[in-house]
Design a protein around this motif. Structure first.
Motif, PDB file in Angstrom:
ATOM      1  N   SER A   9     102.418  12.971  25.284  1.00  0.00           N
ATOM      2  CA  SER A   9     103.410  11.961  25.634  1.00  0.00           C
ATOM      3  C   SER A   9     103.276  10.737  24.734  1.00  0.00           C
ATOM      4  O   SER A   9     102.177  10.352  24.318  1.00  0.00           O
ATOM      5  CB  SER A   9     103.238  11.544  27.094  1.00  0.00           C
ATOM      6  OG  SER A   9     104.116  10.468  27.412  1.00  0.00           O
ATOM      7  N   ASP A  10     104.416  10.108  24.455  1.00  0.00           N
ATOM      8  CA  ASP A  10     104.430   8.844  23.726  1.00  0.00           C
ATOM      9  C   ASP A  10     104.300   7.659  24.682  1.00  0.00           C
ATOM     10  O   ASP A  10     104.246   6.508  24.232  1.00  0.00           O
ATOM     11  CB  ASP A  10     105.731   8.700  22.921  1.00  0.00           C
ATOM     12  CG  ASP A  10     105.833   9.723  21.792  1.00  0.00           C
ATOM     13  OD1 ASP A  10     104.784  10.048  21.208  1.00  0.00           O
ATOM     14  OD2 ASP A  10     106.964  10.175  21.504  1.00  0.00           O
ATOM     15  N   ASN A  11     104.266   7.944  25.985  1.00  0.00           N
ATOM     16  CA  ASN A  11     104.291   6.883  26.989  1.00  0.00           C
ATOM     17  C   ASN A  11     102.897   6.501  27.470  1.00  0.00           C
ATOM     18  O   ASN A  11     102.674   6.295  28.664  1.00  0.00           O
ATOM     19  CB  ASN A  11     105.163   7.307  28.172  1.00  0.00           C
ATOM     20  CG  ASN A  11     106.620   7.465  27.785  1.00  0.00           C
ATOM     21  OD1 ASN A  11     107.213   6.558  27.211  1.00  0.00           O
ATOM     22  ND2 ASN A  11     107.184   8.633  28.054  1.00  0.00           N
ATOM     23  N   GLU A  13      99.753   3.790  26.918  1.00  0.00           N
ATOM     24  CA  GLU A  13      99.299   2.516  26.372  1.00  0.00           C
ATOM     25  C   GLU A  13      97.772   2.471  26.448  1.00  0.00           C
ATOM     26  O   GLU A  13      97.196   2.746  27.496  1.00  0.00           O
ATOM     27  CB  GLU A  13      99.863   1.338  27.172  1.00  0.00           C
ATOM     28  CG  GLU A  13     101.377   1.228  27.179  1.00  0.00           C
ATOM     29  CD  GLU A  13     101.841   0.060  28.025  1.00  0.00           C
ATOM     30  OE1 GLU A  13     101.018  -0.842  28.305  1.00  0.00           O
ATOM     31  OE2 GLU A  13     103.021   0.048  28.429  1.00  0.00           O
ATOM     32  N   ARG A  73      98.744   2.753  20.784  1.00  0.00           N
ATOM     33  CA  ARG A  73      98.508   4.157  21.027  1.00  0.00           C
ATOM     34  C   ARG A  73      97.009   4.438  20.984  1.00  0.00           C
ATOM     35  O   ARG A  73      96.255   3.785  20.272  1.00  0.00           O
ATOM     36  CB  ARG A  73      99.220   4.994  19.960  1.00  0.00           C
ATOM     37  CG  ARG A  73     100.727   4.908  19.989  1.00  0.00           C
ATOM     38  CD  ARG A  73     101.314   5.557  21.229  1.00  0.00           C
ATOM     39  NE  ARG A  73     100.907   6.936  21.338  1.00  0.00           N
ATOM     40  CZ  ARG A  73     101.531   7.949  20.714  1.00  0.00           C
ATOM     41  NH1 ARG A  73     102.579   7.707  19.937  1.00  0.00           N
ATOM     42  NH2 ARG A  73     101.113   9.183  20.877  1.00  0.00           N
ATOM     43  N   SER A  85      97.170  12.338  27.720  1.00  0.00           N
ATOM     44  CA  SER A  85      98.506  12.252  27.127  1.00  0.00           C
ATOM     45  C   SER A  85      99.243  13.577  27.262  1.00  0.00           C
ATOM     46  O   SER A  85     100.458  13.609  27.509  1.00  0.00           O
ATOM     47  CB  SER A  85      98.405  11.865  25.640  1.00  0.00           C
ATOM     48  OG  SER A  85      97.819  10.599  25.471  1.00  0.00           O
ATOM     49  N   GLU A  92     106.005  15.005  32.652  1.00  0.00           N
ATOM     50  CA  GLU A  92     107.341  14.557  32.213  1.00  0.00           C
ATOM     51  C   GLU A  92     108.295  15.742  32.117  1.00  0.00           C
ATOM     52  O   GLU A  92     109.434  15.688  32.606  1.00  0.00           O
ATOM     53  CB  GLU A  92     107.241  13.858  30.864  1.00  0.00           C
ATOM     54  CG  GLU A  92     106.524  12.528  30.889  1.00  0.00           C
ATOM     55  CD  GLU A  92     106.249  11.970  29.505  1.00  0.00           C
ATOM     56  OE1 GLU A  92     105.860  10.797  29.410  1.00  0.00           O
ATOM     57  OE2 GLU A  92     106.417  12.725  28.508  1.00  0.00           O
ATOM     58  N   LYS A 108     110.683   8.305  33.017  1.00  0.00           N
ATOM     59  CA  LYS A 108     109.277   8.591  32.735  1.00  0.00           C
ATOM     60  C   LYS A 108     108.415   7.338  32.943  1.00  0.00           C
ATOM     61  O   LYS A 108     108.764   6.261  32.464  1.00  0.00           O
ATOM     62  CB  LYS A 108     109.123   9.091  31.295  1.00  0.00           C
ATOM     63  CG  LYS A 108     109.897  10.372  30.995  1.00  0.00           C
ATOM     64  CD  LYS A 108     109.820  10.733  29.523  1.00  0.00           C
ATOM     65  CE  LYS A 108     110.647  11.968  29.207  1.00  0.00           C
ATOM     66  NZ  LYS A 108     110.635  12.298  27.766  1.00  0.00           N
ATOM     67  N   LYS A 110     104.945   4.995  32.419  1.00  0.00           N
ATOM     68  CA  LYS A 110     103.921   4.753  31.413  1.00  0.00           C
ATOM     69  C   LYS A 110     102.560   5.052  32.029  1.00  0.00           C
ATOM     70  O   LYS A 110     102.353   4.901  33.228  1.00  0.00           O
ATOM     71  CB  LYS A 110     103.951   3.300  30.951  1.00  0.00           C
ATOM     72  CG  LYS A 110     105.210   2.889  30.213  1.00  0.00           C
ATOM     73  CD  LYS A 110     105.153   3.299  28.765  1.00  0.00           C
ATOM     74  CE  LYS A 110     106.326   2.701  27.985  1.00  0.00           C
ATOM     75  NZ  LYS A 110     106.269   3.069  26.552  1.00  0.00           N
ATOM     76  N   LYS A 139     104.089   2.094  36.236  1.00  0.00           N
ATOM     77  CA  LYS A 139     103.010   2.526  35.370  1.00  0.00           C
ATOM     78  C   LYS A 139     101.852   3.089  36.184  1.00  0.00           C
ATOM     79  O   LYS A 139     101.563   2.600  37.277  1.00  0.00           O
ATOM     80  CB  LYS A 139     102.497   1.363  34.504  1.00  0.00           C
ATOM     81  CG  LYS A 139     103.517   0.854  33.492  1.00  0.00           C
ATOM     82  CD  LYS A 139     102.944  -0.292  32.661  1.00  0.00           C
ATOM     83  CE  LYS A 139     103.971  -0.786  31.630  1.00  0.00           C
ATOM     84  NZ  LYS A 139     103.434  -1.888  30.799  1.00  0.00           N
ATOM     85  N   HIS A 173     104.968   7.956  41.602  1.00  0.00           N
ATOM     86  CA  HIS A 173     106.113   7.517  40.807  1.00  0.00           C
ATOM     87  C   HIS A 173     107.373   8.257  41.247  1.00  0.00           C
ATOM     88  O   HIS A 173     108.451   7.652  41.369  1.00  0.00           O
ATOM     89  CB  HIS A 173     105.834   7.767  39.324  1.00  0.00           C
ATOM     90  CG  HIS A 173     106.980   7.430  38.427  1.00  0.00           C
ATOM     91  ND1 HIS A 173     107.477   6.156  38.279  1.00  0.00           N
ATOM     92  CD2 HIS A 173     107.751   8.221  37.625  1.00  0.00           C
ATOM     93  CE1 HIS A 173     108.492   6.156  37.429  1.00  0.00           C
ATOM     94  NE2 HIS A 173     108.681   7.406  37.025  1.00  0.00           N
TER      95      HIS A 173
END
Length: 290
Positions: A9-11, A13, A73, A85, A92, A108, A110, A139, A173
């Motif tokens: 995932s790019d989400n 942090e 990232r 991730s 997702e 989605k 975080k 999040k 979520h």
């Protein structure tokens, strides 16, 4: 658990390394991991904000606010970060498909990796809180050191057990997106503490069931499960049941203070999700028996 090579995932942090060192600072005093563990158990058992517990243990000084670190990232060579991730990406894909089937869009969340403490829309998040979901900023927060605590204190290990933890928080979520969390919070404001705790149990058990729903669909789509994986997740659910935690911490069980459900209940609802793959099977709020 088969996950390597799957989409990440790019989400995510990564706020680790922003301070904290080996303890938490409170008015010039330091709280070590032993105290953090006490606060973690107390927050689980009593439904108390762990910030309150840590403040009391450190002499009553207020917890200082910290500045949010710039989002970044995780390092490409961080294997544990790659794992979480990938698990997040898998949730997702699963929930996007399930929401689409019902004519809705999945937003989605975080996932924030932190160490020590971090600011959130729900207040300052601490390692002592364990992994948690904040509906205010949508999040999921986790200090990866929690996995060591799972193994050392509760004897729970295995990648799928770790994935279950993330899937449970993502389940919260999903509840937030479906409007369930807001309804529960509104109802709790008009209830006694005992009644509010009972409603919290149903909310938590539904998140366990949603974690099972994710596992069912992820395995059908991507064959992620290996021998022993489900048992590892069930061991995790058993270890963090309210009755097991209370018995370990104080030698007795106080059902009226339960906020997450017993070990048997958490196992039962996770199994219901992973065996059916059906969101409707997770309606804990209308269940006569949990």
């Amino acid at each position: 658990m088969k996950w390597e090579g799957n989409r990440e995932s790019d989400n995510v942090e990564d706020r680790r390394g922003g301070g904290g060192g080996g303890g938490f600072g409170f008015g010039g005093r330091s709280i070590g991991l032993g105290t953090v563990a006490i606060a973690l158990i107390a927050s689980w058992l009593l439904g108390i904000n762990p910030l309150t517990v840590l403040s009391m243990l450190s002499g009553g000084d207020p917890v200082p606010q910290v500045q949010e670190m710039p989002a970044q990232r995780p390092p490409a060579n961080d294997q544990m970060a790659k794992f979480v991730s990938t698990v997040l990406a898998d949730t997702e894909d699963t929930w996007t498909a399930l929401f689409r089937e019902s004519g809705a869009s999945y937003v989605k969340p975080k996932l924030v990796l932190f160490s020590g403490r971090t600011p959130t829309a729900c207040g300052t998040g601490l390692t002592a809180s364990g992994p948690f979901y904040c509906p205010g900023d949508q999040k999921v927060y986790i200090d990866l050191g929690f996995y060591r605590l799972m193994q050392q204190r509760f004897g729970v290990s295995g990648e799928f057990a770790q994935a279950y933890v993330i899937a449970h928080e993502v389940g919260h979520h999903v509840q937030n997106l479906m409007g369930i969390s807001a309804q529960v919070q509104d109802a709790q404001q008009r209830m006694s503490e005992k009644q509010a705790n009972a409603l919290s149990v149903r909310l938590e058990l539904q998140a366990d069931c949603f974690a099972g729903v994710w596992a069912y669909h992820a395995n059908r789509a991507r064959s992620i499960l290996e021998a022993g994986d489900v048992e590892a997740a069930l061991n995790a659910a058993t270890a963090i049941g309210d009755d097991a935690l209370q018995r370990q911490a104080q030698g007795q069980v106080v059902p009226d203070s339960f906020t997450h459900g017993t070990s048997a209940q958490r196992v039962r609802w996770f199994k219901r999700g992973i065996e059916s793959g059906d969101i409707k099977a997770c309606n804990t709020f209308e269940a006569r028996q949990l």
